[in-house]
Design an enzyme around this catalytic site. Sequence first.
Site, PDB file in Angstrom:
ATOM      1  N   ASP A 110      -8.963   0.114  -4.573  1.00 39.73           N
ATOM      2  CA  ASP A 110      -7.704   0.397  -4.238  1.00 39.73           C
ATOM      3  C   ASP A 110      -6.618  -0.707  -4.568  1.00 39.73           C
ATOM      4  O   ASP A 110      -7.166  -1.995  -4.229  1.00 39.73           O
ATOM      5  CB  ASP A 110      -7.508   0.697  -2.805  1.00 39.73           C
ATOM      6  CG  ASP A 110      -5.948   1.515  -2.378  1.00 39.73           C
ATOM      7  OD1 ASP A 110      -6.213   2.706  -2.019  1.00 39.73           O
ATOM      8  OD2 ASP A 110      -5.145   0.637  -2.242  1.00 39.73           O
ATOM      9  N   ILE A 111      -5.561  -0.705  -5.067  1.00 39.71           N
ATOM     10  CA  ILE A 111      -4.708  -1.656  -5.312  1.00 39.71           C
ATOM     11  C   ILE A 111      -4.083  -2.435  -4.267  1.00 39.71           C
ATOM     12  O   ILE A 111      -3.724  -3.742  -4.275  1.00 39.71           O
ATOM     13  CB  ILE A 111      -3.356  -1.105  -6.084  1.00 39.71           C
ATOM     14  CG1 ILE A 111      -2.752  -2.140  -7.108  1.00 39.71           C
ATOM     15  CG2 ILE A 111      -2.237  -0.386  -5.132  1.00 39.71           C
ATOM     16  CD1 ILE A 111      -1.597  -1.473  -8.096  1.00 39.71           C
TER      17      ILE A 111
ATOM     18  N   HIS B  46     -10.950   7.967   0.020  1.00 43.48           N
ATOM     19  CA  HIS B  46     -10.992   6.468   0.436  1.00 43.48           C
ATOM     20  C   HIS B  46     -12.475   6.172   0.845  1.00 43.48           C
ATOM     21  O   HIS B  46     -12.945   6.917   1.547  1.00 43.48           O
ATOM     22  CB  HIS B  46     -10.064   6.106   1.352  1.00 43.48           C
ATOM     23  CG  HIS B  46      -8.685   6.297   1.300  1.00 43.48           C
ATOM     24  ND1 HIS B  46      -7.856   5.045   0.706  1.00 43.48           N
ATOM     25  CD2 HIS B  46      -7.987   7.517   1.141  1.00 43.48           C
ATOM     26  CE1 HIS B  46      -6.432   5.881   0.807  1.00 43.48           C
ATOM     27  NE2 HIS B  46      -6.651   7.017   0.877  1.00 43.48           N
TER      28      HIS B  46
ATOM     29  N   HIS C  71      -8.042  12.256  -3.625  1.00 42.76           N
ATOM     30  CA  HIS C  71      -8.631  10.999  -3.484  1.00 42.76           C
ATOM     31  C   HIS C  71      -9.345  10.726  -2.291  1.00 42.76           C
ATOM     32  O   HIS C  71      -8.830  11.052  -1.145  1.00 42.76           O
ATOM     33  CB  HIS C  71      -7.749   9.523  -3.997  1.00 42.76           C
ATOM     34  CG  HIS C  71      -6.490   9.780  -3.288  1.00 42.76           C
ATOM     35  ND1 HIS C  71      -5.505  10.470  -3.265  1.00 42.76           N
ATOM     36  CD2 HIS C  71      -6.307   8.616  -1.973  1.00 42.76           C
ATOM     37  CE1 HIS C  71      -4.558  10.142  -2.457  1.00 42.76           C
ATOM     38  NE2 HIS C  71      -4.855   9.420  -1.565  1.00 42.76           N
TER      39      HIS C  71
ATOM     40  N   GLU D 217       0.330   9.963  -0.123  1.00 40.33           N
ATOM     41  CA  GLU D 217       1.239   9.409  -0.737  1.00 40.33           C
ATOM     42  C   GLU D 217       0.902   9.838  -2.298  1.00 40.33           C
ATOM     43  O   GLU D 217       2.091   9.950  -3.065  1.00 40.33           O
ATOM     44  CB  GLU D 217       1.212   7.956  -1.085  1.00 40.33           C
ATOM     45  CG  GLU D 217       1.497   7.212   0.483  1.00 40.33           C
ATOM     46  CD  GLU D 217       1.317   5.747   0.543  1.00 40.33           C
ATOM     47  OE1 GLU D 217       0.837   5.250  -0.292  1.00 40.33           O
ATOM     48  OE2 GLU D 217       1.291   5.212   1.887  1.00 40.33           O
ATOM     49  N   VAL D 218      -0.443   9.887  -2.746  1.00 40.38           N
ATOM     50  CA  VAL D 218      -0.429  10.247  -4.070  1.00 40.38           C
ATOM     51  C   VAL D 218      -0.936  11.514  -4.278  1.00 40.38           C
ATOM     52  O   VAL D 218      -2.064  11.914  -3.686  1.00 40.38           O
ATOM     53  CB  VAL D 218      -1.372   9.086  -4.664  1.00 40.38           C
ATOM     54  CG1 VAL D 218      -1.590   9.380  -6.131  1.00 40.38           C
ATOM     55  CG2 VAL D 218      -0.943   7.747  -4.941  1.00 40.38           C
TER      56      VAL D 218
ATOM     57  N   ASN E  54      -6.497  11.864   2.954  1.00 42.09           N
ATOM     58  CA  ASN E  54      -5.398  12.449   3.559  1.00 42.09           C
ATOM     59  C   ASN E  54      -5.060  13.742   2.657  1.00 42.09           C
ATOM     60  O   ASN E  54      -5.177  13.810   1.416  1.00 42.09           O
ATOM     61  CB  ASN E  54      -4.149  11.366   3.597  1.00 42.09           C
ATOM     62  CG  ASN E  54      -4.654  10.074   4.201  1.00 42.09           C
ATOM     63  OD1 ASN E  54      -5.021  10.465   5.465  1.00 42.09           O
ATOM     64  ND2 ASN E  54      -4.522   9.135   3.920  1.00 42.09           N
TER      65      ASN E  54
HETATM   66  P1  5GP Z   1      -2.942   8.167   0.548  1.00 39.16           P
HETATM   67  O1  5GP Z   1      -1.912   7.477   1.332  1.00 39.16           O
HETATM   68  O2  5GP Z   1      -2.437   9.141  -0.503  1.00 39.16           O
HETATM   69  O3  5GP Z   1      -4.309   8.634   1.120  1.00 39.16           O
HETATM   70  O4  5GP Z   1      -3.453   6.796  -0.414  1.00 39.16           O
HETATM   71  C1  5GP Z   1      -3.009   6.283  -1.519  1.00 39.16           C
HETATM   72  C2  5GP Z   1      -3.742   5.062  -2.026  1.00 39.16           C
HETATM   73  O5  5GP Z   1      -3.457   4.956  -3.501  1.00 39.16           O
HETATM   74  C3  5GP Z   1      -3.149   3.971  -1.145  1.00 39.16           C
HETATM   75  O6  5GP Z   1      -4.240   3.383  -0.557  1.00 39.16           O
HETATM   76  C4  5GP Z   1      -2.522   2.854  -2.414  1.00 39.16           C
HETATM   77  O7  5GP Z   1      -2.796   1.667  -1.899  1.00 39.16           O
HETATM   78  C5  5GP Z   1      -3.301   3.397  -3.451  1.00 39.16           C
HETATM   79  N1  5GP Z   1      -2.642   3.339  -4.703  1.00 39.16           N
HETATM   80  C6  5GP Z   1      -1.321   3.812  -4.977  1.00 39.16           C
HETATM   81  N2  5GP Z   1      -1.084   3.260  -6.319  1.00 39.16           N
HETATM   82  C7  5GP Z   1      -2.180   2.863  -6.817  1.00 39.16           C
HETATM   83  C8  5GP Z   1      -2.353   2.337  -8.128  1.00 39.16           C
HETATM   84  O8  5GP Z   1      -1.553   2.294  -9.228  1.00 39.16           O
HETATM   85  N3  5GP Z   1      -3.550   1.903  -8.356  1.00 39.16           N
HETATM   86  C9  5GP Z   1      -4.395   1.745  -7.424  1.00 39.16           C
HETATM   87  N4  5GP Z   1      -5.775   1.348  -7.692  1.00 39.16           N
HETATM   88  N5  5GP Z   1      -4.453   2.343  -6.283  1.00 39.16           N
HETATM   89  C10 5GP Z   1      -3.111   2.881  -5.892  1.00 39.16           C
END
Ligand code: 5GP
Length: 123
Positions: A34-35, A107, A105, A100-101, A92
Amino acid sequence: MATYDPNNVFARILRGEIPCKKVYESEHALAFNDINPATPTHILVIPKGPYVDMDHFSAEASEAEIAGLFKAVGEVARQAGVVGNGYRILANCGRDAHQEVPHLHIHIFAGRDLGRMIGKAPA
Ligand code: 5GP
Protein backbone atom coordinates in the site's frame (compact mmCIF):
# COMPACT_ATOMS: atom_id res chain seq x y z
CA MET A 1 -24.13 -3.34 -9.32
CA ALA A 2 -21.55 -0.64 -10.06
CA THR A 3 -19.96 -0.34 -13.49
CA TYR A 4 -16.23 -1.05 -13.64
CA ASP A 5 -14.05 1.99 -14.42
CA PRO A 6 -11.07 0.73 -16.47
CA ASN A 7 -9.10 3.87 -15.58
CA ASN A 8 -9.10 3.34 -11.82
CA VAL A 9 -5.64 3.36 -10.25
CA PHE A 10 -5.43 -0.40 -9.70
CA ALA A 11 -6.45 -1.11 -13.31
CA ARG A 12 -3.60 1.16 -14.33
CA ILE A 13 -1.20 -0.70 -12.03
CA LEU A 14 -2.34 -4.00 -13.58
CA ARG A 15 -1.61 -2.61 -17.06
CA GLY A 16 1.82 -1.42 -15.92
CA GLU A 17 0.94 2.24 -16.56
CA ILE A 18 1.89 3.26 -13.04
CA PRO A 19 4.42 1.56 -10.79
CA CYS A 20 3.84 -0.47 -7.66
CA LYS A 21 6.02 -2.36 -5.19
CA LYS A 22 4.94 -5.83 -6.24
CA VAL A 23 5.30 -8.59 -3.68
CA TYR A 24 3.43 -11.44 -5.41
CA GLU A 25 1.82 -12.34 -8.71
CA SER A 26 -0.13 -15.37 -9.91
CA GLU A 27 -2.49 -16.16 -12.77
CA HIS A 28 -5.43 -14.52 -11.01
CA ALA A 29 -3.97 -12.09 -8.47
CA LEU A 30 -1.43 -9.34 -7.92
CA ALA A 31 -0.19 -8.10 -4.53
CA PHE A 32 1.74 -4.92 -3.79
CA ASN A 33 2.55 -2.65 -0.87
CA ASP A 34 0.00 0.00 0.00
CA ILE A 35 1.31 3.46 -0.93
CA ASN A 36 0.18 4.88 2.43
CA PRO A 37 0.69 2.04 4.91
CA ALA A 38 -1.46 1.99 8.05
CA THR A 39 0.63 -0.75 9.68
CA PRO A 40 4.28 -1.87 9.33
CA THR A 41 3.11 -4.49 6.84
CA HIS A 42 0.24 -3.27 4.67
CA ILE A 43 -0.24 -5.19 1.44
CA LEU A 44 -3.08 -5.04 -1.08
CA VAL A 45 -4.12 -8.21 -2.91
CA ILE A 46 -6.24 -7.67 -6.01
CA PRO A 47 -7.84 -9.91 -8.62
CA LYS A 48 -6.53 -9.42 -12.15
CA GLY A 49 -10.08 -9.37 -13.50
CA PRO A 50 -12.20 -6.19 -13.68
CA TYR A 51 -14.26 -6.36 -10.49
CA VAL A 52 -15.44 -3.26 -8.65
CA ASP A 53 -15.84 -4.78 -5.20
CA MET A 54 -16.63 -7.94 -3.26
CA ASP A 55 -20.27 -7.82 -4.32
CA HIS A 56 -19.33 -7.76 -8.01
CA PHE A 57 -16.57 -10.34 -7.59
CA SER A 58 -18.61 -12.85 -5.63
CA ALA A 59 -21.48 -12.58 -8.12
CA GLU A 60 -19.54 -12.71 -11.39
CA ALA A 61 -16.00 -14.07 -10.97
CA SER A 62 -15.25 -17.67 -11.88
CA GLU A 63 -14.51 -20.23 -9.22
CA ALA A 64 -10.88 -20.26 -10.39
CA GLU A 65 -10.64 -16.47 -9.93
CA ILE A 66 -12.21 -16.63 -6.48
CA ALA A 67 -9.97 -19.49 -5.37
CA GLY A 68 -6.98 -17.74 -6.91
CA LEU A 69 -7.54 -14.53 -4.98
CA PHE A 70 -7.96 -16.22 -1.62
CA LYS A 71 -5.02 -18.55 -2.19
CA ALA A 72 -2.97 -15.46 -3.00
CA VAL A 73 -3.93 -13.78 0.28
CA GLY A 74 -2.69 -16.74 2.30
CA GLU A 75 0.47 -17.07 0.24
CA VAL A 76 1.28 -13.36 0.51
CA ALA A 77 0.89 -13.47 4.29
CA ARG A 78 3.19 -16.50 4.51
CA GLN A 79 5.77 -14.84 2.25
CA ALA A 80 5.59 -11.66 4.32
CA GLY A 81 6.35 -13.66 7.47
CA VAL A 82 3.34 -12.41 9.40
CA VAL A 83 1.51 -15.65 10.12
CA GLY A 84 3.31 -16.25 13.42
CA ASN A 85 2.26 -13.01 15.08
CA GLY A 86 -0.98 -12.75 13.12
CA TYR A 87 -2.59 -10.47 10.61
CA ARG A 88 -5.93 -8.99 9.61
CA ILE A 89 -7.60 -8.95 6.19
CA LEU A 90 -10.17 -6.36 5.23
CA ALA A 91 -12.05 -5.47 2.05
CA ASN A 92 -14.10 -2.30 1.98
CA CYS A 93 -17.20 -2.51 -0.20
CA GLY A 94 -19.13 0.59 -1.17
CA ARG A 95 -19.97 3.93 0.37
CA ASP A 96 -20.54 3.09 4.02
CA ALA A 97 -17.25 1.19 4.10
CA HIS A 98 -15.42 4.17 2.54
CA GLN A 99 -14.05 2.16 -0.38
CA GLU A 100 -11.77 4.58 -2.23
CA VAL A 101 -10.50 2.58 -5.19
CA PRO A 102 -13.22 0.90 -7.30
CA HIS A 103 -11.28 -2.30 -8.01
CA LEU A 104 -11.67 -5.05 -5.40
CA HIS A 105 -8.70 -5.16 -3.05
CA ILE A 106 -8.05 -7.11 0.11
CA HIS A 107 -5.89 -5.32 2.66
CA ILE A 108 -3.43 -7.37 4.72
CA PHE A 109 -2.52 -5.53 7.92
CA ALA A 110 0.26 -6.83 10.19
CA GLY A 111 3.40 -5.94 12.09
CA ARG A 112 1.90 -4.57 15.31
CA ASP A 113 -0.99 -5.19 17.68
CA LEU A 114 -4.02 -4.36 15.54
CA GLY A 115 -6.41 -3.61 18.39
CA ARG A 116 -10.10 -4.44 18.39
CA MET A 117 -11.79 -5.49 15.20
CA ILE A 118 -13.64 -2.27 14.36
CA GLY A 119 -14.04 1.20 15.81
CA LYS A 120 -17.36 2.45 17.10
CA ALA A 121 -19.46 4.14 14.44
CA PRO A 122 -19.51 7.95 14.59
CA ALA A 123 -22.50 9.38 16.48
P1 5GP B 1 -9.87 1.51 0.30
O1 5GP B 1 -10.19 2.69 1.16
O2 5GP B 1 -10.43 1.65 -1.08
O3 5GP B 1 -10.21 0.19 0.96
O4 5GP B 1 -8.28 1.47 0.20
C1 5GP B 1 -7.57 1.99 -0.88
C2 5GP B 1 -6.11 1.84 -0.55
O5 5GP B 1 -5.35 2.01 -1.75
C3 5GP B 1 -5.58 2.86 0.44
O6 5GP B 1 -5.01 2.19 1.57
C4 5GP B 1 -4.53 3.65 -0.34
O7 5GP B 1 -3.43 4.03 0.43
C5 5GP B 1 -4.17 2.69 -1.46
N1 5GP B 1 -3.75 3.33 -2.70
C6 5GP B 1 -4.37 4.34 -3.35
N2 5GP B 1 -3.71 4.67 -4.47
C7 5GP B 1 -2.62 3.84 -4.54
C8 5GP B 1 -1.56 3.70 -5.47
O8 5GP B 1 -1.45 4.40 -6.48
N3 5GP B 1 -0.64 2.74 -5.21
C9 5GP B 1 -0.71 1.93 -4.10
N4 5GP B 1 0.25 1.03 -3.94
N5 5GP B 1 -1.72 2.04 -3.19
C10 5GP B 1 -2.66 2.98 -3.42
